[in-house]
Design a protein around this motif. Structure first.
Motif, PDB file in Angstrom:
ATOM      1  N   GLY A   1       0.719  -1.268  -0.053  1.00  0.00           N
ATOM      2  CA  GLY A   1       0.032  -0.008  -0.018  1.00  0.00           C
ATOM      3  C   GLY A   1       0.879   1.218   0.150  1.00  0.00           C
ATOM      4  O   GLY A   1       2.000   1.170  -0.490  1.00  0.00           O
ATOM      5  N   VAL A   2       0.238   1.948   0.535  1.00  0.00           N
ATOM      6  CA  VAL A   2       1.075   3.313   0.839  1.00  0.00           C
ATOM      7  C   VAL A   2       1.840   3.567   2.126  1.00  0.00           C
ATOM      8  O   VAL A   2       1.353   3.343   3.236  1.00  0.00           O
ATOM      9  CB  VAL A   2       0.227   4.890   0.570  1.00  0.00           C
ATOM     10  N   THR A   3       3.156   3.768   1.877  1.00  0.00           N
ATOM     11  CA  THR A   3       4.137   3.828   3.263  1.00  0.00           C
ATOM     12  C   THR A   3       4.554   5.369   3.217  1.00  0.00           C
ATOM     13  O   THR A   3       5.309   5.728   2.257  1.00  0.00           O
ATOM     14  CB  THR A   3       4.941   2.663   3.266  1.00  0.00           C
ATOM     15  N   ALA A   4       4.559   5.804   4.411  1.00  0.00           N
ATOM     16  CA  ALA A   4       5.186   7.088   4.478  1.00  0.00           C
ATOM     17  C   ALA A   4       5.955   7.281   5.917  1.00  0.00           C
ATOM     18  O   ALA A   4       5.627   6.388   6.788  1.00  0.00           O
ATOM     19  CB  ALA A   4       4.207   8.217   4.651  1.00  0.00           C
ATOM     20  N   GLU A   5       7.312   7.939   5.847  1.00  0.00           N
ATOM     21  CA  GLU A   5       7.997   7.940   6.955  1.00  0.00           C
ATOM     22  C   GLU A   5       7.655   9.083   7.699  1.00  0.00           C
ATOM     23  O   GLU A   5       7.784  10.045   6.840  1.00  0.00           O
ATOM     24  CB  GLU A   5       9.649   7.752   6.429  1.00  0.00           C
ATOM     25  N   LEU A   6       7.410   8.878   8.790  1.00  0.00           N
ATOM     26  CA  LEU A   6       7.036  10.026   9.622  1.00  0.00           C
ATOM     27  C   LEU A   6       7.997  10.567  10.489  1.00  0.00           C
ATOM     28  O   LEU A   6       8.317   9.720  11.518  1.00  0.00           O
ATOM     29  CB  LEU A   6       5.663  10.117  10.476  1.00  0.00           C
ATOM     30  N   TYR A   7       8.681  11.747  10.696  1.00  0.00           N
ATOM     31  CA  TYR A   7       9.864  12.029  11.512  1.00  0.00           C
ATOM     32  C   TYR A   7       9.238  13.262  12.395  1.00  0.00           C
ATOM     33  O   TYR A   7       8.725  14.135  11.924  1.00  0.00           O
ATOM     34  CB  TYR A   7      10.858  12.369  10.700  1.00  0.00           C
ATOM     35  N   ASP A   8       9.469  13.170  13.672  1.00  0.00           N
ATOM     36  CA  ASP A   8       9.315  14.300  14.553  1.00  0.00           C
ATOM     37  C   ASP A   8      10.282  14.859  15.277  1.00  0.00           C
ATOM     38  O   ASP A   8      10.338  15.674  16.305  1.00  0.00           O
ATOM     39  CB  ASP A   8       8.119  13.637  15.843  1.00  0.00           C
ATOM     40  N   GLY A   9      11.479  14.533  14.889  1.00  0.00           N
ATOM     41  CA  GLY A   9      12.734  15.329  15.618  1.00  0.00           C
ATOM     42  C   GLY A   9      13.399  14.389  16.807  1.00  0.00           C
ATOM     43  O   GLY A   9      14.421  14.494  16.879  1.00  0.00           O
TER      44      GLY A   9
ATOM     45  N   GLY B   1      12.548  10.693  16.400  1.00  0.00           N
ATOM     46  CA  GLY B   1      12.781   9.460  15.684  1.00  0.00           C
ATOM     47  C   GLY B   1      11.946   9.189  14.447  1.00  0.00           C
ATOM     48  O   GLY B   1      11.013  10.332  14.120  1.00  0.00           O
ATOM     49  N   ALA B   2      11.625   8.180  13.830  1.00  0.00           N
ATOM     50  CA  ALA B   2      10.892   7.993  12.582  1.00  0.00           C
ATOM     51  C   ALA B   2      10.054   6.771  12.816  1.00  0.00           C
ATOM     52  O   ALA B   2      10.647   5.748  13.555  1.00  0.00           O
ATOM     53  CB  ALA B   2      11.739   8.023  11.546  1.00  0.00           C
ATOM     54  N   VAL B   3       8.822   6.814  12.320  1.00  0.00           N
ATOM     55  CA  VAL B   3       8.075   5.618  12.200  1.00  0.00           C
ATOM     56  C   VAL B   3       7.509   5.413  10.987  1.00  0.00           C
ATOM     57  O   VAL B   3       7.234   6.487  10.228  1.00  0.00           O
ATOM     58  CB  VAL B   3       7.044   5.514  13.246  1.00  0.00           C
ATOM     59  N   ASP B   4       7.688   4.306  10.210  1.00  0.00           N
ATOM     60  CA  ASP B   4       6.744   4.149   9.126  1.00  0.00           C
ATOM     61  C   ASP B   4       5.392   3.975   9.366  1.00  0.00           C
ATOM     62  O   ASP B   4       4.793   3.308  10.196  1.00  0.00           O
ATOM     63  CB  ASP B   4       7.240   2.908   8.527  1.00  0.00           C
ATOM     64  N   VAL B   5       4.487   4.671   8.455  1.00  0.00           N
ATOM     65  CA  VAL B   5       3.161   4.533   8.476  1.00  0.00           C
ATOM     66  C   VAL B   5       2.287   3.977   7.161  1.00  0.00           C
ATOM     67  O   VAL B   5       2.941   4.334   6.214  1.00  0.00           O
ATOM     68  CB  VAL B   5       2.408   6.225   8.741  1.00  0.00           C
ATOM     69  N   CYS B   6       1.800   3.061   7.283  1.00  0.00           N
ATOM     70  CA  CYS B   6       1.505   2.074   6.274  1.00  0.00           C
ATOM     71  C   CYS B   6      -0.273   2.064   6.104  1.00  0.00           C
ATOM     72  O   CYS B   6      -0.545   1.551   6.969  1.00  0.00           O
ATOM     73  CB  CYS B   6       2.200   0.815   6.224  1.00  0.00           C
ATOM     74  N   TRP B   7      -0.507   2.418   5.006  1.00  0.00           N
ATOM     75  CA  TRP B   7      -1.901   2.224   4.704  1.00  0.00           C
ATOM     76  C   TRP B   7      -2.234   1.165   3.559  1.00  0.00           C
ATOM     77  O   TRP B   7      -1.876   1.227   2.478  1.00  0.00           O
ATOM     78  CB  TRP B   7      -2.615   3.392   4.264  1.00  0.00           C
ATOM     79  N   LEU B   8      -2.571  -0.177   4.174  1.00  0.00           N
ATOM     80  CA  LEU B   8      -2.730  -1.178   3.379  1.00  0.00           C
ATOM     81  C   LEU B   8      -3.749  -1.188   2.338  1.00  0.00           C
ATOM     82  O   LEU B   8      -4.683  -0.682   2.393  1.00  0.00           O
ATOM     83  CB  LEU B   8      -2.845  -2.467   4.304  1.00  0.00           C
ATOM     84  N   GLY B   9      -3.565  -1.639   1.113  1.00  0.00           N
ATOM     85  CA  GLY B   9      -4.259  -1.819   0.154  1.00  0.00           C
ATOM     86  C   GLY B   9      -4.776  -0.510  -0.629  1.00  0.00           C
ATOM     87  O   GLY B   9      -5.889  -0.187  -1.293  1.00  0.00           O
ATOM     88  N   ARG B  10      -4.043   0.572  -0.169  1.00  0.00           N
ATOM     89  CA  ARG B  10      -4.192   1.838  -1.229  1.00  0.00           C
ATOM     90  C   ARG B  10      -3.092   1.971  -2.198  1.00  0.00           C
ATOM     91  O   ARG B  10      -1.894   1.800  -1.510  1.00  0.00           O
ATOM     92  CB  ARG B  10      -4.239   2.925   0.126  1.00  0.00           C
TER      93      ARG B  10
END
Length: 132
Positions: free
Chosen positions: A66-74, A76-85
């Motif tokens: 799906g769509v995976t975005a890396e979210l960074y807050d200063g 650390g980072a987390v991958d955010v994944c919306w499956l099937g999109r």
């Protein structure tokens, strides 16, 4: 504030790498949103995180997630994944986003699947009182 302390702070800002200054500024703004820092989010925990989208990937073929975005807050980072999109309107590089979901770990990286998300207006800026 003493003059020595002021010069020490100025010296640090002038000699520190730009990435570390951006991280400090971004972490301060994110804290103003009431979100948890990425660095403290633990596997299995339901959290709300906010930060800047650094990358957006849309898979295809056999490995399609799906769509995976890396979210960074200063912090650390987390991958955010919306499956099937194949795309998520508004999820673009540089965008400031708030997500709520459960933290998991994949290949040693924190990941959040199918979170609720909120597109925050504007871009994070230090000195705007935590408003984004």
């Amino acid at each position: 504030m003493s003059v020595a302390r002021m010069f020490r702070g100025l010296s640090v800002r002038l000699t520190a790498p730009l990435e570390s200054l951006d991280a400090v500024d971004l972490a301060g703004v994110v804290q103003g949103t009431g979100s948890s820092p990425v660095e403290s989010a633990q596997r299995g925990q339901l959290v709300t995180l906010a930060g800047r989208v650094r990358t957006v990937l849309s898979g295809g073929g056999e490995q399609f997630l799906g769509v995976t975005a890396e979210l960074y807050d200063g912090t650390g980072a987390v991958d955010v994944c919306w499956l099937g999109r194949r795309s998520i309107p508004g999820i673009d590089t540089g965008r400031f986003v708030k997500v709520t979901g459960r933290i998991g770990v994949r290949d040693g990286q924190k990941i959040m699947f199918n979170p609720r998300y909120e597109l925050l207006s504007g871009q994070p800026r230090a000195g705007r009182g935590g408003e984004a």
